[in-house]
Design a protein around this motif. Structure first.
Motif, PDB file in Angstrom:
ATOM      1  N   GLU A  64       0.832  -1.204   0.000  1.00  0.00           N
ATOM      2  CA  GLU A  64       0.000   0.000   0.000  1.00  0.00           C
ATOM      3  C   GLU A  64       0.867   1.254   0.000  1.00  0.00           C
ATOM      4  OE1 GLU A  64      -3.416   2.112   2.757  1.00  0.00           O
ATOM      5  OE2 GLU A  64      -2.974  -0.004   3.037  1.00  0.00           O
ATOM      6  N   LEU A  65       1.923   1.245   0.804  1.00  0.00           N
ATOM      7  CA  LEU A  65       2.816   2.406   0.841  1.00  0.00           C
ATOM      8  C   LEU A  65       3.530   2.601  -0.488  1.00  0.00           C
ATOM      9  CD1 LEU A  65       4.321   2.036   4.424  1.00  0.00           C
ATOM     10  CD2 LEU A  65       2.620   3.693   3.635  1.00  0.00           C
ATOM     11  N   ALA A  66       3.908   1.506  -1.138  1.00  0.00           N
ATOM     12  CA  ALA A  66       4.554   1.609  -2.447  1.00  0.00           C
ATOM     13  C   ALA A  66       3.580   2.175  -3.478  1.00  0.00           C
ATOM     14  CB  ALA A  66       5.060   0.242  -2.898  1.00  0.00           C
ATOM     15  N   ALA A  67       2.315   1.786  -3.410  1.00  0.00           N
ATOM     16  CA  ALA A  67       1.312   2.315  -4.336  1.00  0.00           C
ATOM     17  C   ALA A  67       1.097   3.801  -4.105  1.00  0.00           C
ATOM     18  CB  ALA A  67      -0.006   1.560  -4.171  1.00  0.00           C
ATOM     19  N   ILE A  68       1.071   4.214  -2.850  1.00  0.00           N
ATOM     20  CA  ILE A  68       0.905   5.639  -2.539  1.00  0.00           C
ATOM     21  C   ILE A  68       2.102   6.429  -3.054  1.00  0.00           C
ATOM     22  CG2 ILE A  68       0.826   7.307  -0.639  1.00  0.00           C
ATOM     23  CD1 ILE A  68      -0.837   5.175   0.884  1.00  0.00           C
ATOM     24  N   MET A 126       3.999   5.615  -5.594  1.00  0.00           N
ATOM     25  CA  MET A 126       3.925   5.651  -7.050  1.00  0.00           C
ATOM     26  C   MET A 126       2.923   6.707  -7.510  1.00  0.00           C
ATOM     27  SD  MET A 126       2.966   2.646  -9.759  1.00  0.00           S
ATOM     28  CE  MET A 126       4.341   1.648  -9.260  1.00  0.00           C
ATOM     29  N   ILE A 127       1.793   6.797  -6.830  1.00  0.00           N
ATOM     30  CA  ILE A 127       0.800   7.816  -7.174  1.00  0.00           C
ATOM     31  C   ILE A 127       1.402   9.211  -7.007  1.00  0.00           C
ATOM     32  CG2 ILE A 127      -1.400   8.859  -6.442  1.00  0.00           C
ATOM     33  CD1 ILE A 127      -2.311   5.974  -5.781  1.00  0.00           C
ATOM     34  N   GLY A 128       2.177   9.391  -5.948  1.00  0.00           N
ATOM     35  CA  GLY A 128       2.838  10.680  -5.732  1.00  0.00           C
ATOM     36  C   GLY A 128       3.825  11.016  -6.838  1.00  0.00           C
ATOM     37  N   ARG A 129       4.596  10.017  -7.296  1.00  0.00           N
ATOM     38  CA  ARG A 129       5.555  10.254  -8.378  1.00  0.00           C
ATOM     39  C   ARG A 129       4.830  10.587  -9.684  1.00  0.00           C
ATOM     40  NH1 ARG A 129       8.219   5.947  -5.826  1.00  0.00           N
ATOM     41  NH2 ARG A 129       7.449   4.453  -7.350  1.00  0.00           N
ATOM     42  N   ILE A 130       3.731   9.898  -9.948  1.00  0.00           N
ATOM     43  CA  ILE A 130       2.955  10.192 -11.158  1.00  0.00           C
ATOM     44  C   ILE A 130       2.382  11.599 -11.079  1.00  0.00           C
ATOM     45  CG2 ILE A 130       0.852   9.582 -12.424  1.00  0.00           C
ATOM     46  CD1 ILE A 130       1.463   6.645 -11.645  1.00  0.00           C
ATOM     47  N   ALA A 131       1.881  11.970  -9.902  1.00  0.00           N
ATOM     48  CA  ALA A 131       1.331  13.310  -9.729  1.00  0.00           C
ATOM     49  C   ALA A 131       2.408  14.369  -9.933  1.00  0.00           C
ATOM     50  CB  ALA A 131       0.707  13.446  -8.341  1.00  0.00           C
ATOM     51  N   ASP A 132       3.606  14.126  -9.426  1.00  0.00           N
ATOM     52  CA  ASP A 132       4.703  15.082  -9.603  1.00  0.00           C
ATOM     53  C   ASP A 132       5.102  15.197 -11.070  1.00  0.00           C
ATOM     54  OD1 ASP A 132       4.744  15.565  -6.900  1.00  0.00           O
ATOM     55  OD2 ASP A 132       6.414  14.199  -6.504  1.00  0.00           O
ATOM     56  N   ALA A 133       5.123  14.067 -11.779  1.00  0.00           N
ATOM     57  CA  ALA A 133       5.562  14.066 -13.170  1.00  0.00           C
ATOM     58  C   ALA A 133       4.536  14.724 -14.094  1.00  0.00           C
ATOM     59  CB  ALA A 133       5.837  12.641 -13.639  1.00  0.00           C
ATOM     60  N   THR A 134       3.262  14.545 -13.785  1.00  0.00           N
ATOM     61  CA  THR A 134       2.226  15.064 -14.675  1.00  0.00           C
ATOM     62  C   THR A 134       1.648  16.392 -14.230  1.00  0.00           C
ATOM     63  OG1 THR A 134       0.477  13.891 -13.476  1.00  0.00           O
ATOM     64  CG2 THR A 134       1.505  12.742 -15.331  1.00  0.00           C
ATOM     65  N   PRO A 191      -4.152  13.946  -7.415  1.00  0.00           N
ATOM     66  CA  PRO A 191      -5.326  13.090  -7.191  1.00  0.00           C
ATOM     67  C   PRO A 191      -6.213  13.668  -6.083  1.00  0.00           C
ATOM     68  CG  PRO A 191      -3.385  12.102  -6.242  1.00  0.00           C
ATOM     69  CD  PRO A 191      -2.928  13.323  -6.975  1.00  0.00           C
ATOM     70  N   ARG A 192      -7.497  13.421  -6.193  1.00  0.00           N
ATOM     71  CA  ARG A 192      -8.417  13.825  -5.141  1.00  0.00           C
ATOM     72  C   ARG A 192      -8.273  12.847  -3.984  1.00  0.00           C
ATOM     73  NH1 ARG A 192     -14.225  14.874  -7.773  1.00  0.00           N
ATOM     74  NH2 ARG A 192     -13.392  15.109  -9.849  1.00  0.00           N
ATOM     75  N   VAL A 193      -8.322  13.385  -2.795  1.00  0.00           N
ATOM     76  CA  VAL A 193      -8.215  12.547  -1.600  1.00  0.00           C
ATOM     77  C   VAL A 193      -9.568  12.525  -0.917  1.00  0.00           C
ATOM     78  CG1 VAL A 193      -7.068  12.249   0.614  1.00  0.00           C
ATOM     79  CG2 VAL A 193      -5.793  13.158  -1.336  1.00  0.00           C
TER      80      VAL A 193
END
Length: 82
Positions: free
Chosen positions: A59-63, A65-73, A77-79
Motif C-alpha cells: 500500500e505504501l509503495a502504491a501511494i 507511485m501515485i505521488g511520483r505520477i502526480a509530480d511528473a504530470t 489526485p483527489r483525496v
C-alpha cells in the motif's frame, strides 16, 4: 479446448489465473454469472493470503507511485476523507 487447468492456471504460465468466462470451454446456453462467480471464488482460494506487513508495504509503495505520477504530470489526485 481449455486454456486453464483444474486450478484455473493458464497452461504455460505458472502464476497466471483466469477467473472469468474465458475459463469455460463452451457457451453454457444460460446466464453464466453464478458460474463465473464460483470460478472467481475458486481462483481466490488458490492465492496465498498476504500478511499485514507485506500488504502495508504494498500500500505504501502504491501511494509513493501515485505521488511520483502526480509530480511528473502535475495532476493531483483527489483525496477522499474516511
Amino acid at each position: 479446448m481449455a486454456i486453464v487447468d483444474h486450478k484455473l492456471r493458464v497452461f504455460g504460465y505458472r502464476n497466471l489465473l483466469v477467473c472469468d468466462g474465458a475459463a469455460m470451454p463452451a457457451n453454457p446456453g444460460v446466464n453464466p454469472s453464478l458460474t463465473i462467480t464460483a470460478l472467481a471464488e475458486h481462483a481466490m482460494a488458490q492465492i496465498a493470503p498476504v500478511t499485514a506487513p507485506q500488504s502495508q508495504a504494498t500500500e505504501l509503495a502504491a501511494i509513493a507511485m501515485i505521488g511520483r505520477i502526480a509530480d511528473a504530470t502535475g495532476i493531483r489526485p483527489r483525496v477522499r476523507s474516511a
